[in-house]
Motif scaffolding. Structure first.
Motif, PDB file in Angstrom:
ATOM      1  N   PHE A 192       0.837  -1.188   0.000  1.00 21.82           N
ATOM      2  CA  PHE A 192       0.000   0.000   0.000  1.00 21.82           C
ATOM      3  C   PHE A 192       0.881   1.251   0.000  1.00 21.82           C
ATOM      4  N   ALA A 193       0.616   2.145  -0.930  1.00 22.18           N
ATOM      5  CA  ALA A 193       1.393   3.370  -1.046  1.00 22.18           C
ATOM      6  C   ALA A 193       0.887   4.418  -0.058  1.00 22.18           C
ATOM      7  N   TYR A 194       1.634   5.510   0.020  1.00 27.09           N
ATOM      8  CA  TYR A 194       1.339   6.582   0.977  1.00 27.09           C
ATOM      9  C   TYR A 194      -0.076   7.138   0.797  1.00 27.09           C
ATOM     10  N   GLU A 195      -0.441   7.486  -0.417  1.00 22.45           N
ATOM     11  CA  GLU A 195      -1.760   8.082  -0.667  1.00 22.45           C
ATOM     12  C   GLU A 195      -2.885   7.096  -0.379  1.00 22.45           C
ATOM     13  N   GLN A 196      -2.619   5.798  -0.585  1.00 19.47           N
ATOM     14  CA  GLN A 196      -3.631   4.784  -0.299  1.00 19.47           C
ATOM     15  C   GLN A 196      -3.846   4.637   1.204  1.00 19.47           C
ATOM     16  N   ALA A 197      -2.762   4.747   1.972  1.00 21.97           N
ATOM     17  CA  ALA A 197      -2.893   4.732   3.430  1.00 21.97           C
ATOM     18  C   ALA A 197      -3.635   5.975   3.916  1.00 21.97           C
ATOM     19  N   LEU A 198      -3.379   7.103   3.282  1.00 20.80           N
ATOM     20  CA  LEU A 198      -4.093   8.326   3.647  1.00 20.80           C
ATOM     21  C   LEU A 198      -5.591   8.196   3.383  1.00 20.80           C
ATOM     22  N   LEU A 199      -5.945   7.478   2.324  1.00 24.32           N
ATOM     23  CA  LEU A 199      -7.356   7.249   2.032  1.00 24.32           C
ATOM     24  C   LEU A 199      -8.000   6.442   3.158  1.00 24.32           C
ATOM     25  N   CYS A 200      -7.290   5.416   3.642  1.00 32.12           N
ATOM     26  CA  CYS A 200      -7.779   4.634   4.787  1.00 32.12           C
ATOM     27  C   CYS A 200      -7.963   5.526   6.012  1.00 32.12           C
ATOM     28  N   PHE A 201      -6.954   6.340   6.270  1.00 28.21           N
ATOM     29  CA  PHE A 201      -6.985   7.238   7.425  1.00 28.21           C
ATOM     30  C   PHE A 201      -8.172   8.192   7.348  1.00 28.21           C
ATOM     31  N   ALA A 202      -8.399   8.772   6.171  1.00 24.56           N
ATOM     32  CA  ALA A 202      -9.495   9.728   6.004  1.00 24.56           C
ATOM     33  C   ALA A 202     -10.850   9.055   6.198  1.00 24.56           C
ATOM     34  N   VAL A 203     -11.008   7.841   5.668  1.00 18.63           N
ATOM     35  CA  VAL A 203     -12.276   7.116   5.805  1.00 18.63           C
ATOM     36  C   VAL A 203     -12.571   6.828   7.270  1.00 18.63           C
ATOM     37  N   ILE A 204     -11.595   6.276   7.978  1.00 16.24           N
ATOM     38  CA  ILE A 204     -11.826   5.872   9.364  1.00 16.24           C
ATOM     39  C   ILE A 204     -12.026   7.092  10.248  1.00 16.24           C
ATOM     40  N   LEU A 205     -11.280   8.176   9.982  1.00 16.86           N
ATOM     41  CA  LEU A 205     -11.401   9.381  10.797  1.00 16.86           C
ATOM     42  C   LEU A 205     -12.751  10.061  10.575  1.00 16.86           C
TER      43      LEU A 205
END
Length: 258
Positions: A53-66
């Motif tokens: 998982f790349a950086y932007e993909q992890a950020l997408l996870c973070f944004a969804v959960i937050l």
């Protein structure tokens, strides 16, 4: 629904009476959740990729959960304060009113300072969505929307379970924070990075992975089946045992006499 929006308006106006306090608290929520964002940056400054998982993909996870957590906490704050309602006798008064008890707990408290976290999630989305390599067709947009909405409902179910424990213990059980605040913190990365056993637990017991990890695979074209598009809806079924547990506790409730 009209009554709900009246309470919504009432809580918003009451919290805006002290605007400086409201905005400073909101800013504090924004800054506190920024530590998680900084943690992601530090991780990817050392490693370009985390389990494929790349950086932007992890950020997408973070944004969804937050975003899911912030919405659930903002509108379902009454369940977080439910132990106080029992201990001070306020719940006894609620039982005497001709309204659904869950509705009364729900509208007892709404915390709009959580908009600070919500705003940060929006900012992360603004960066991650155009940079994560996903071609945003209608089905991908629908999947992302389901991830957020269903995620909020799953967290709401967890708050309901937390409140239900108070019927048996009078005080809230802090271990539930492992799944609420802890789920928000660990959800900064796709749940598969924590191992197969954790992923199974977050799939079949506490269904956080159903709105975070599996639909992400569909967004990234790692899974082609439309089942992964709608799998967040299965997570919403978590509300059924949560509600049942609350009703069991309600039937066994004995007044504290406050």
């Amino acid at each position: 629904m009209r009554l709900y929006f009246k309470f919504f308006d009432m809580h918003l106006k009451s919290q805006m009476q002290y605007k400086a306090s409201f905005f400073l608290t909101t800013l504090g929520q924004f800054l506190v959740s920024s530590t998680t964002f900084l943690g992601i940056n530090f991780m990817f400054s050392r490693f370009n990729i985390v389990e494929d998982f790349a950086y932007e993909q992890a950020l997408l996870c973070f944004a969804v959960i937050l975003m899911a957590f912030s919405i659930a906490e903002m509108l379902g704050r009454g369940f977080d304060l439910f132990p106080r309602m029992i201990s001070n006798g306020e719940f006894d008064r609620a039982l005497a009113r001709p309204r659904n008890i869950i509705f009364q707990v729900l509208v007892a408290k709404m915390d709009f300072t959580r908009l600070g976290r919500l705003f940060q999630a929006i900012l992360v989305f603004i960066y991650a969505i155009p940079n994560c390599g996903i071609i945003w067709t209608w089905d991908k947009i629908t999947t992302l929307s389901l991830m957020i909405v269903c995620g909020s409902l799953v967290f709401f179910g967890l708050f309901l379970v937390y409140a239900a424990f108070s019927f048996f213990t009078i005080e809230g059980l802090e271990f539930m924070n492992i799944f609420t605040d802890g789920g928000k913190e660990f959800g900064r990365y796709p749940f598969s990075v924590y191992g197969k056993n954790i992923l199974r637990f977050l799939t079949f017991v506490v269904p956080l992975a159903l709105f975070q990890y599996y639909p992400l695979l569909y967004l990234l074209d790692r899974e082609q089946s439309a089942f992964f598009m709608f799998i967040p809806l299965i997570g919403v079924l978590f509300l059924l045992p949560s509600y049942a547990f609350f009703r069991i506790g309600l039937r066994r409730y004995i007044s504290t006499g406050s």
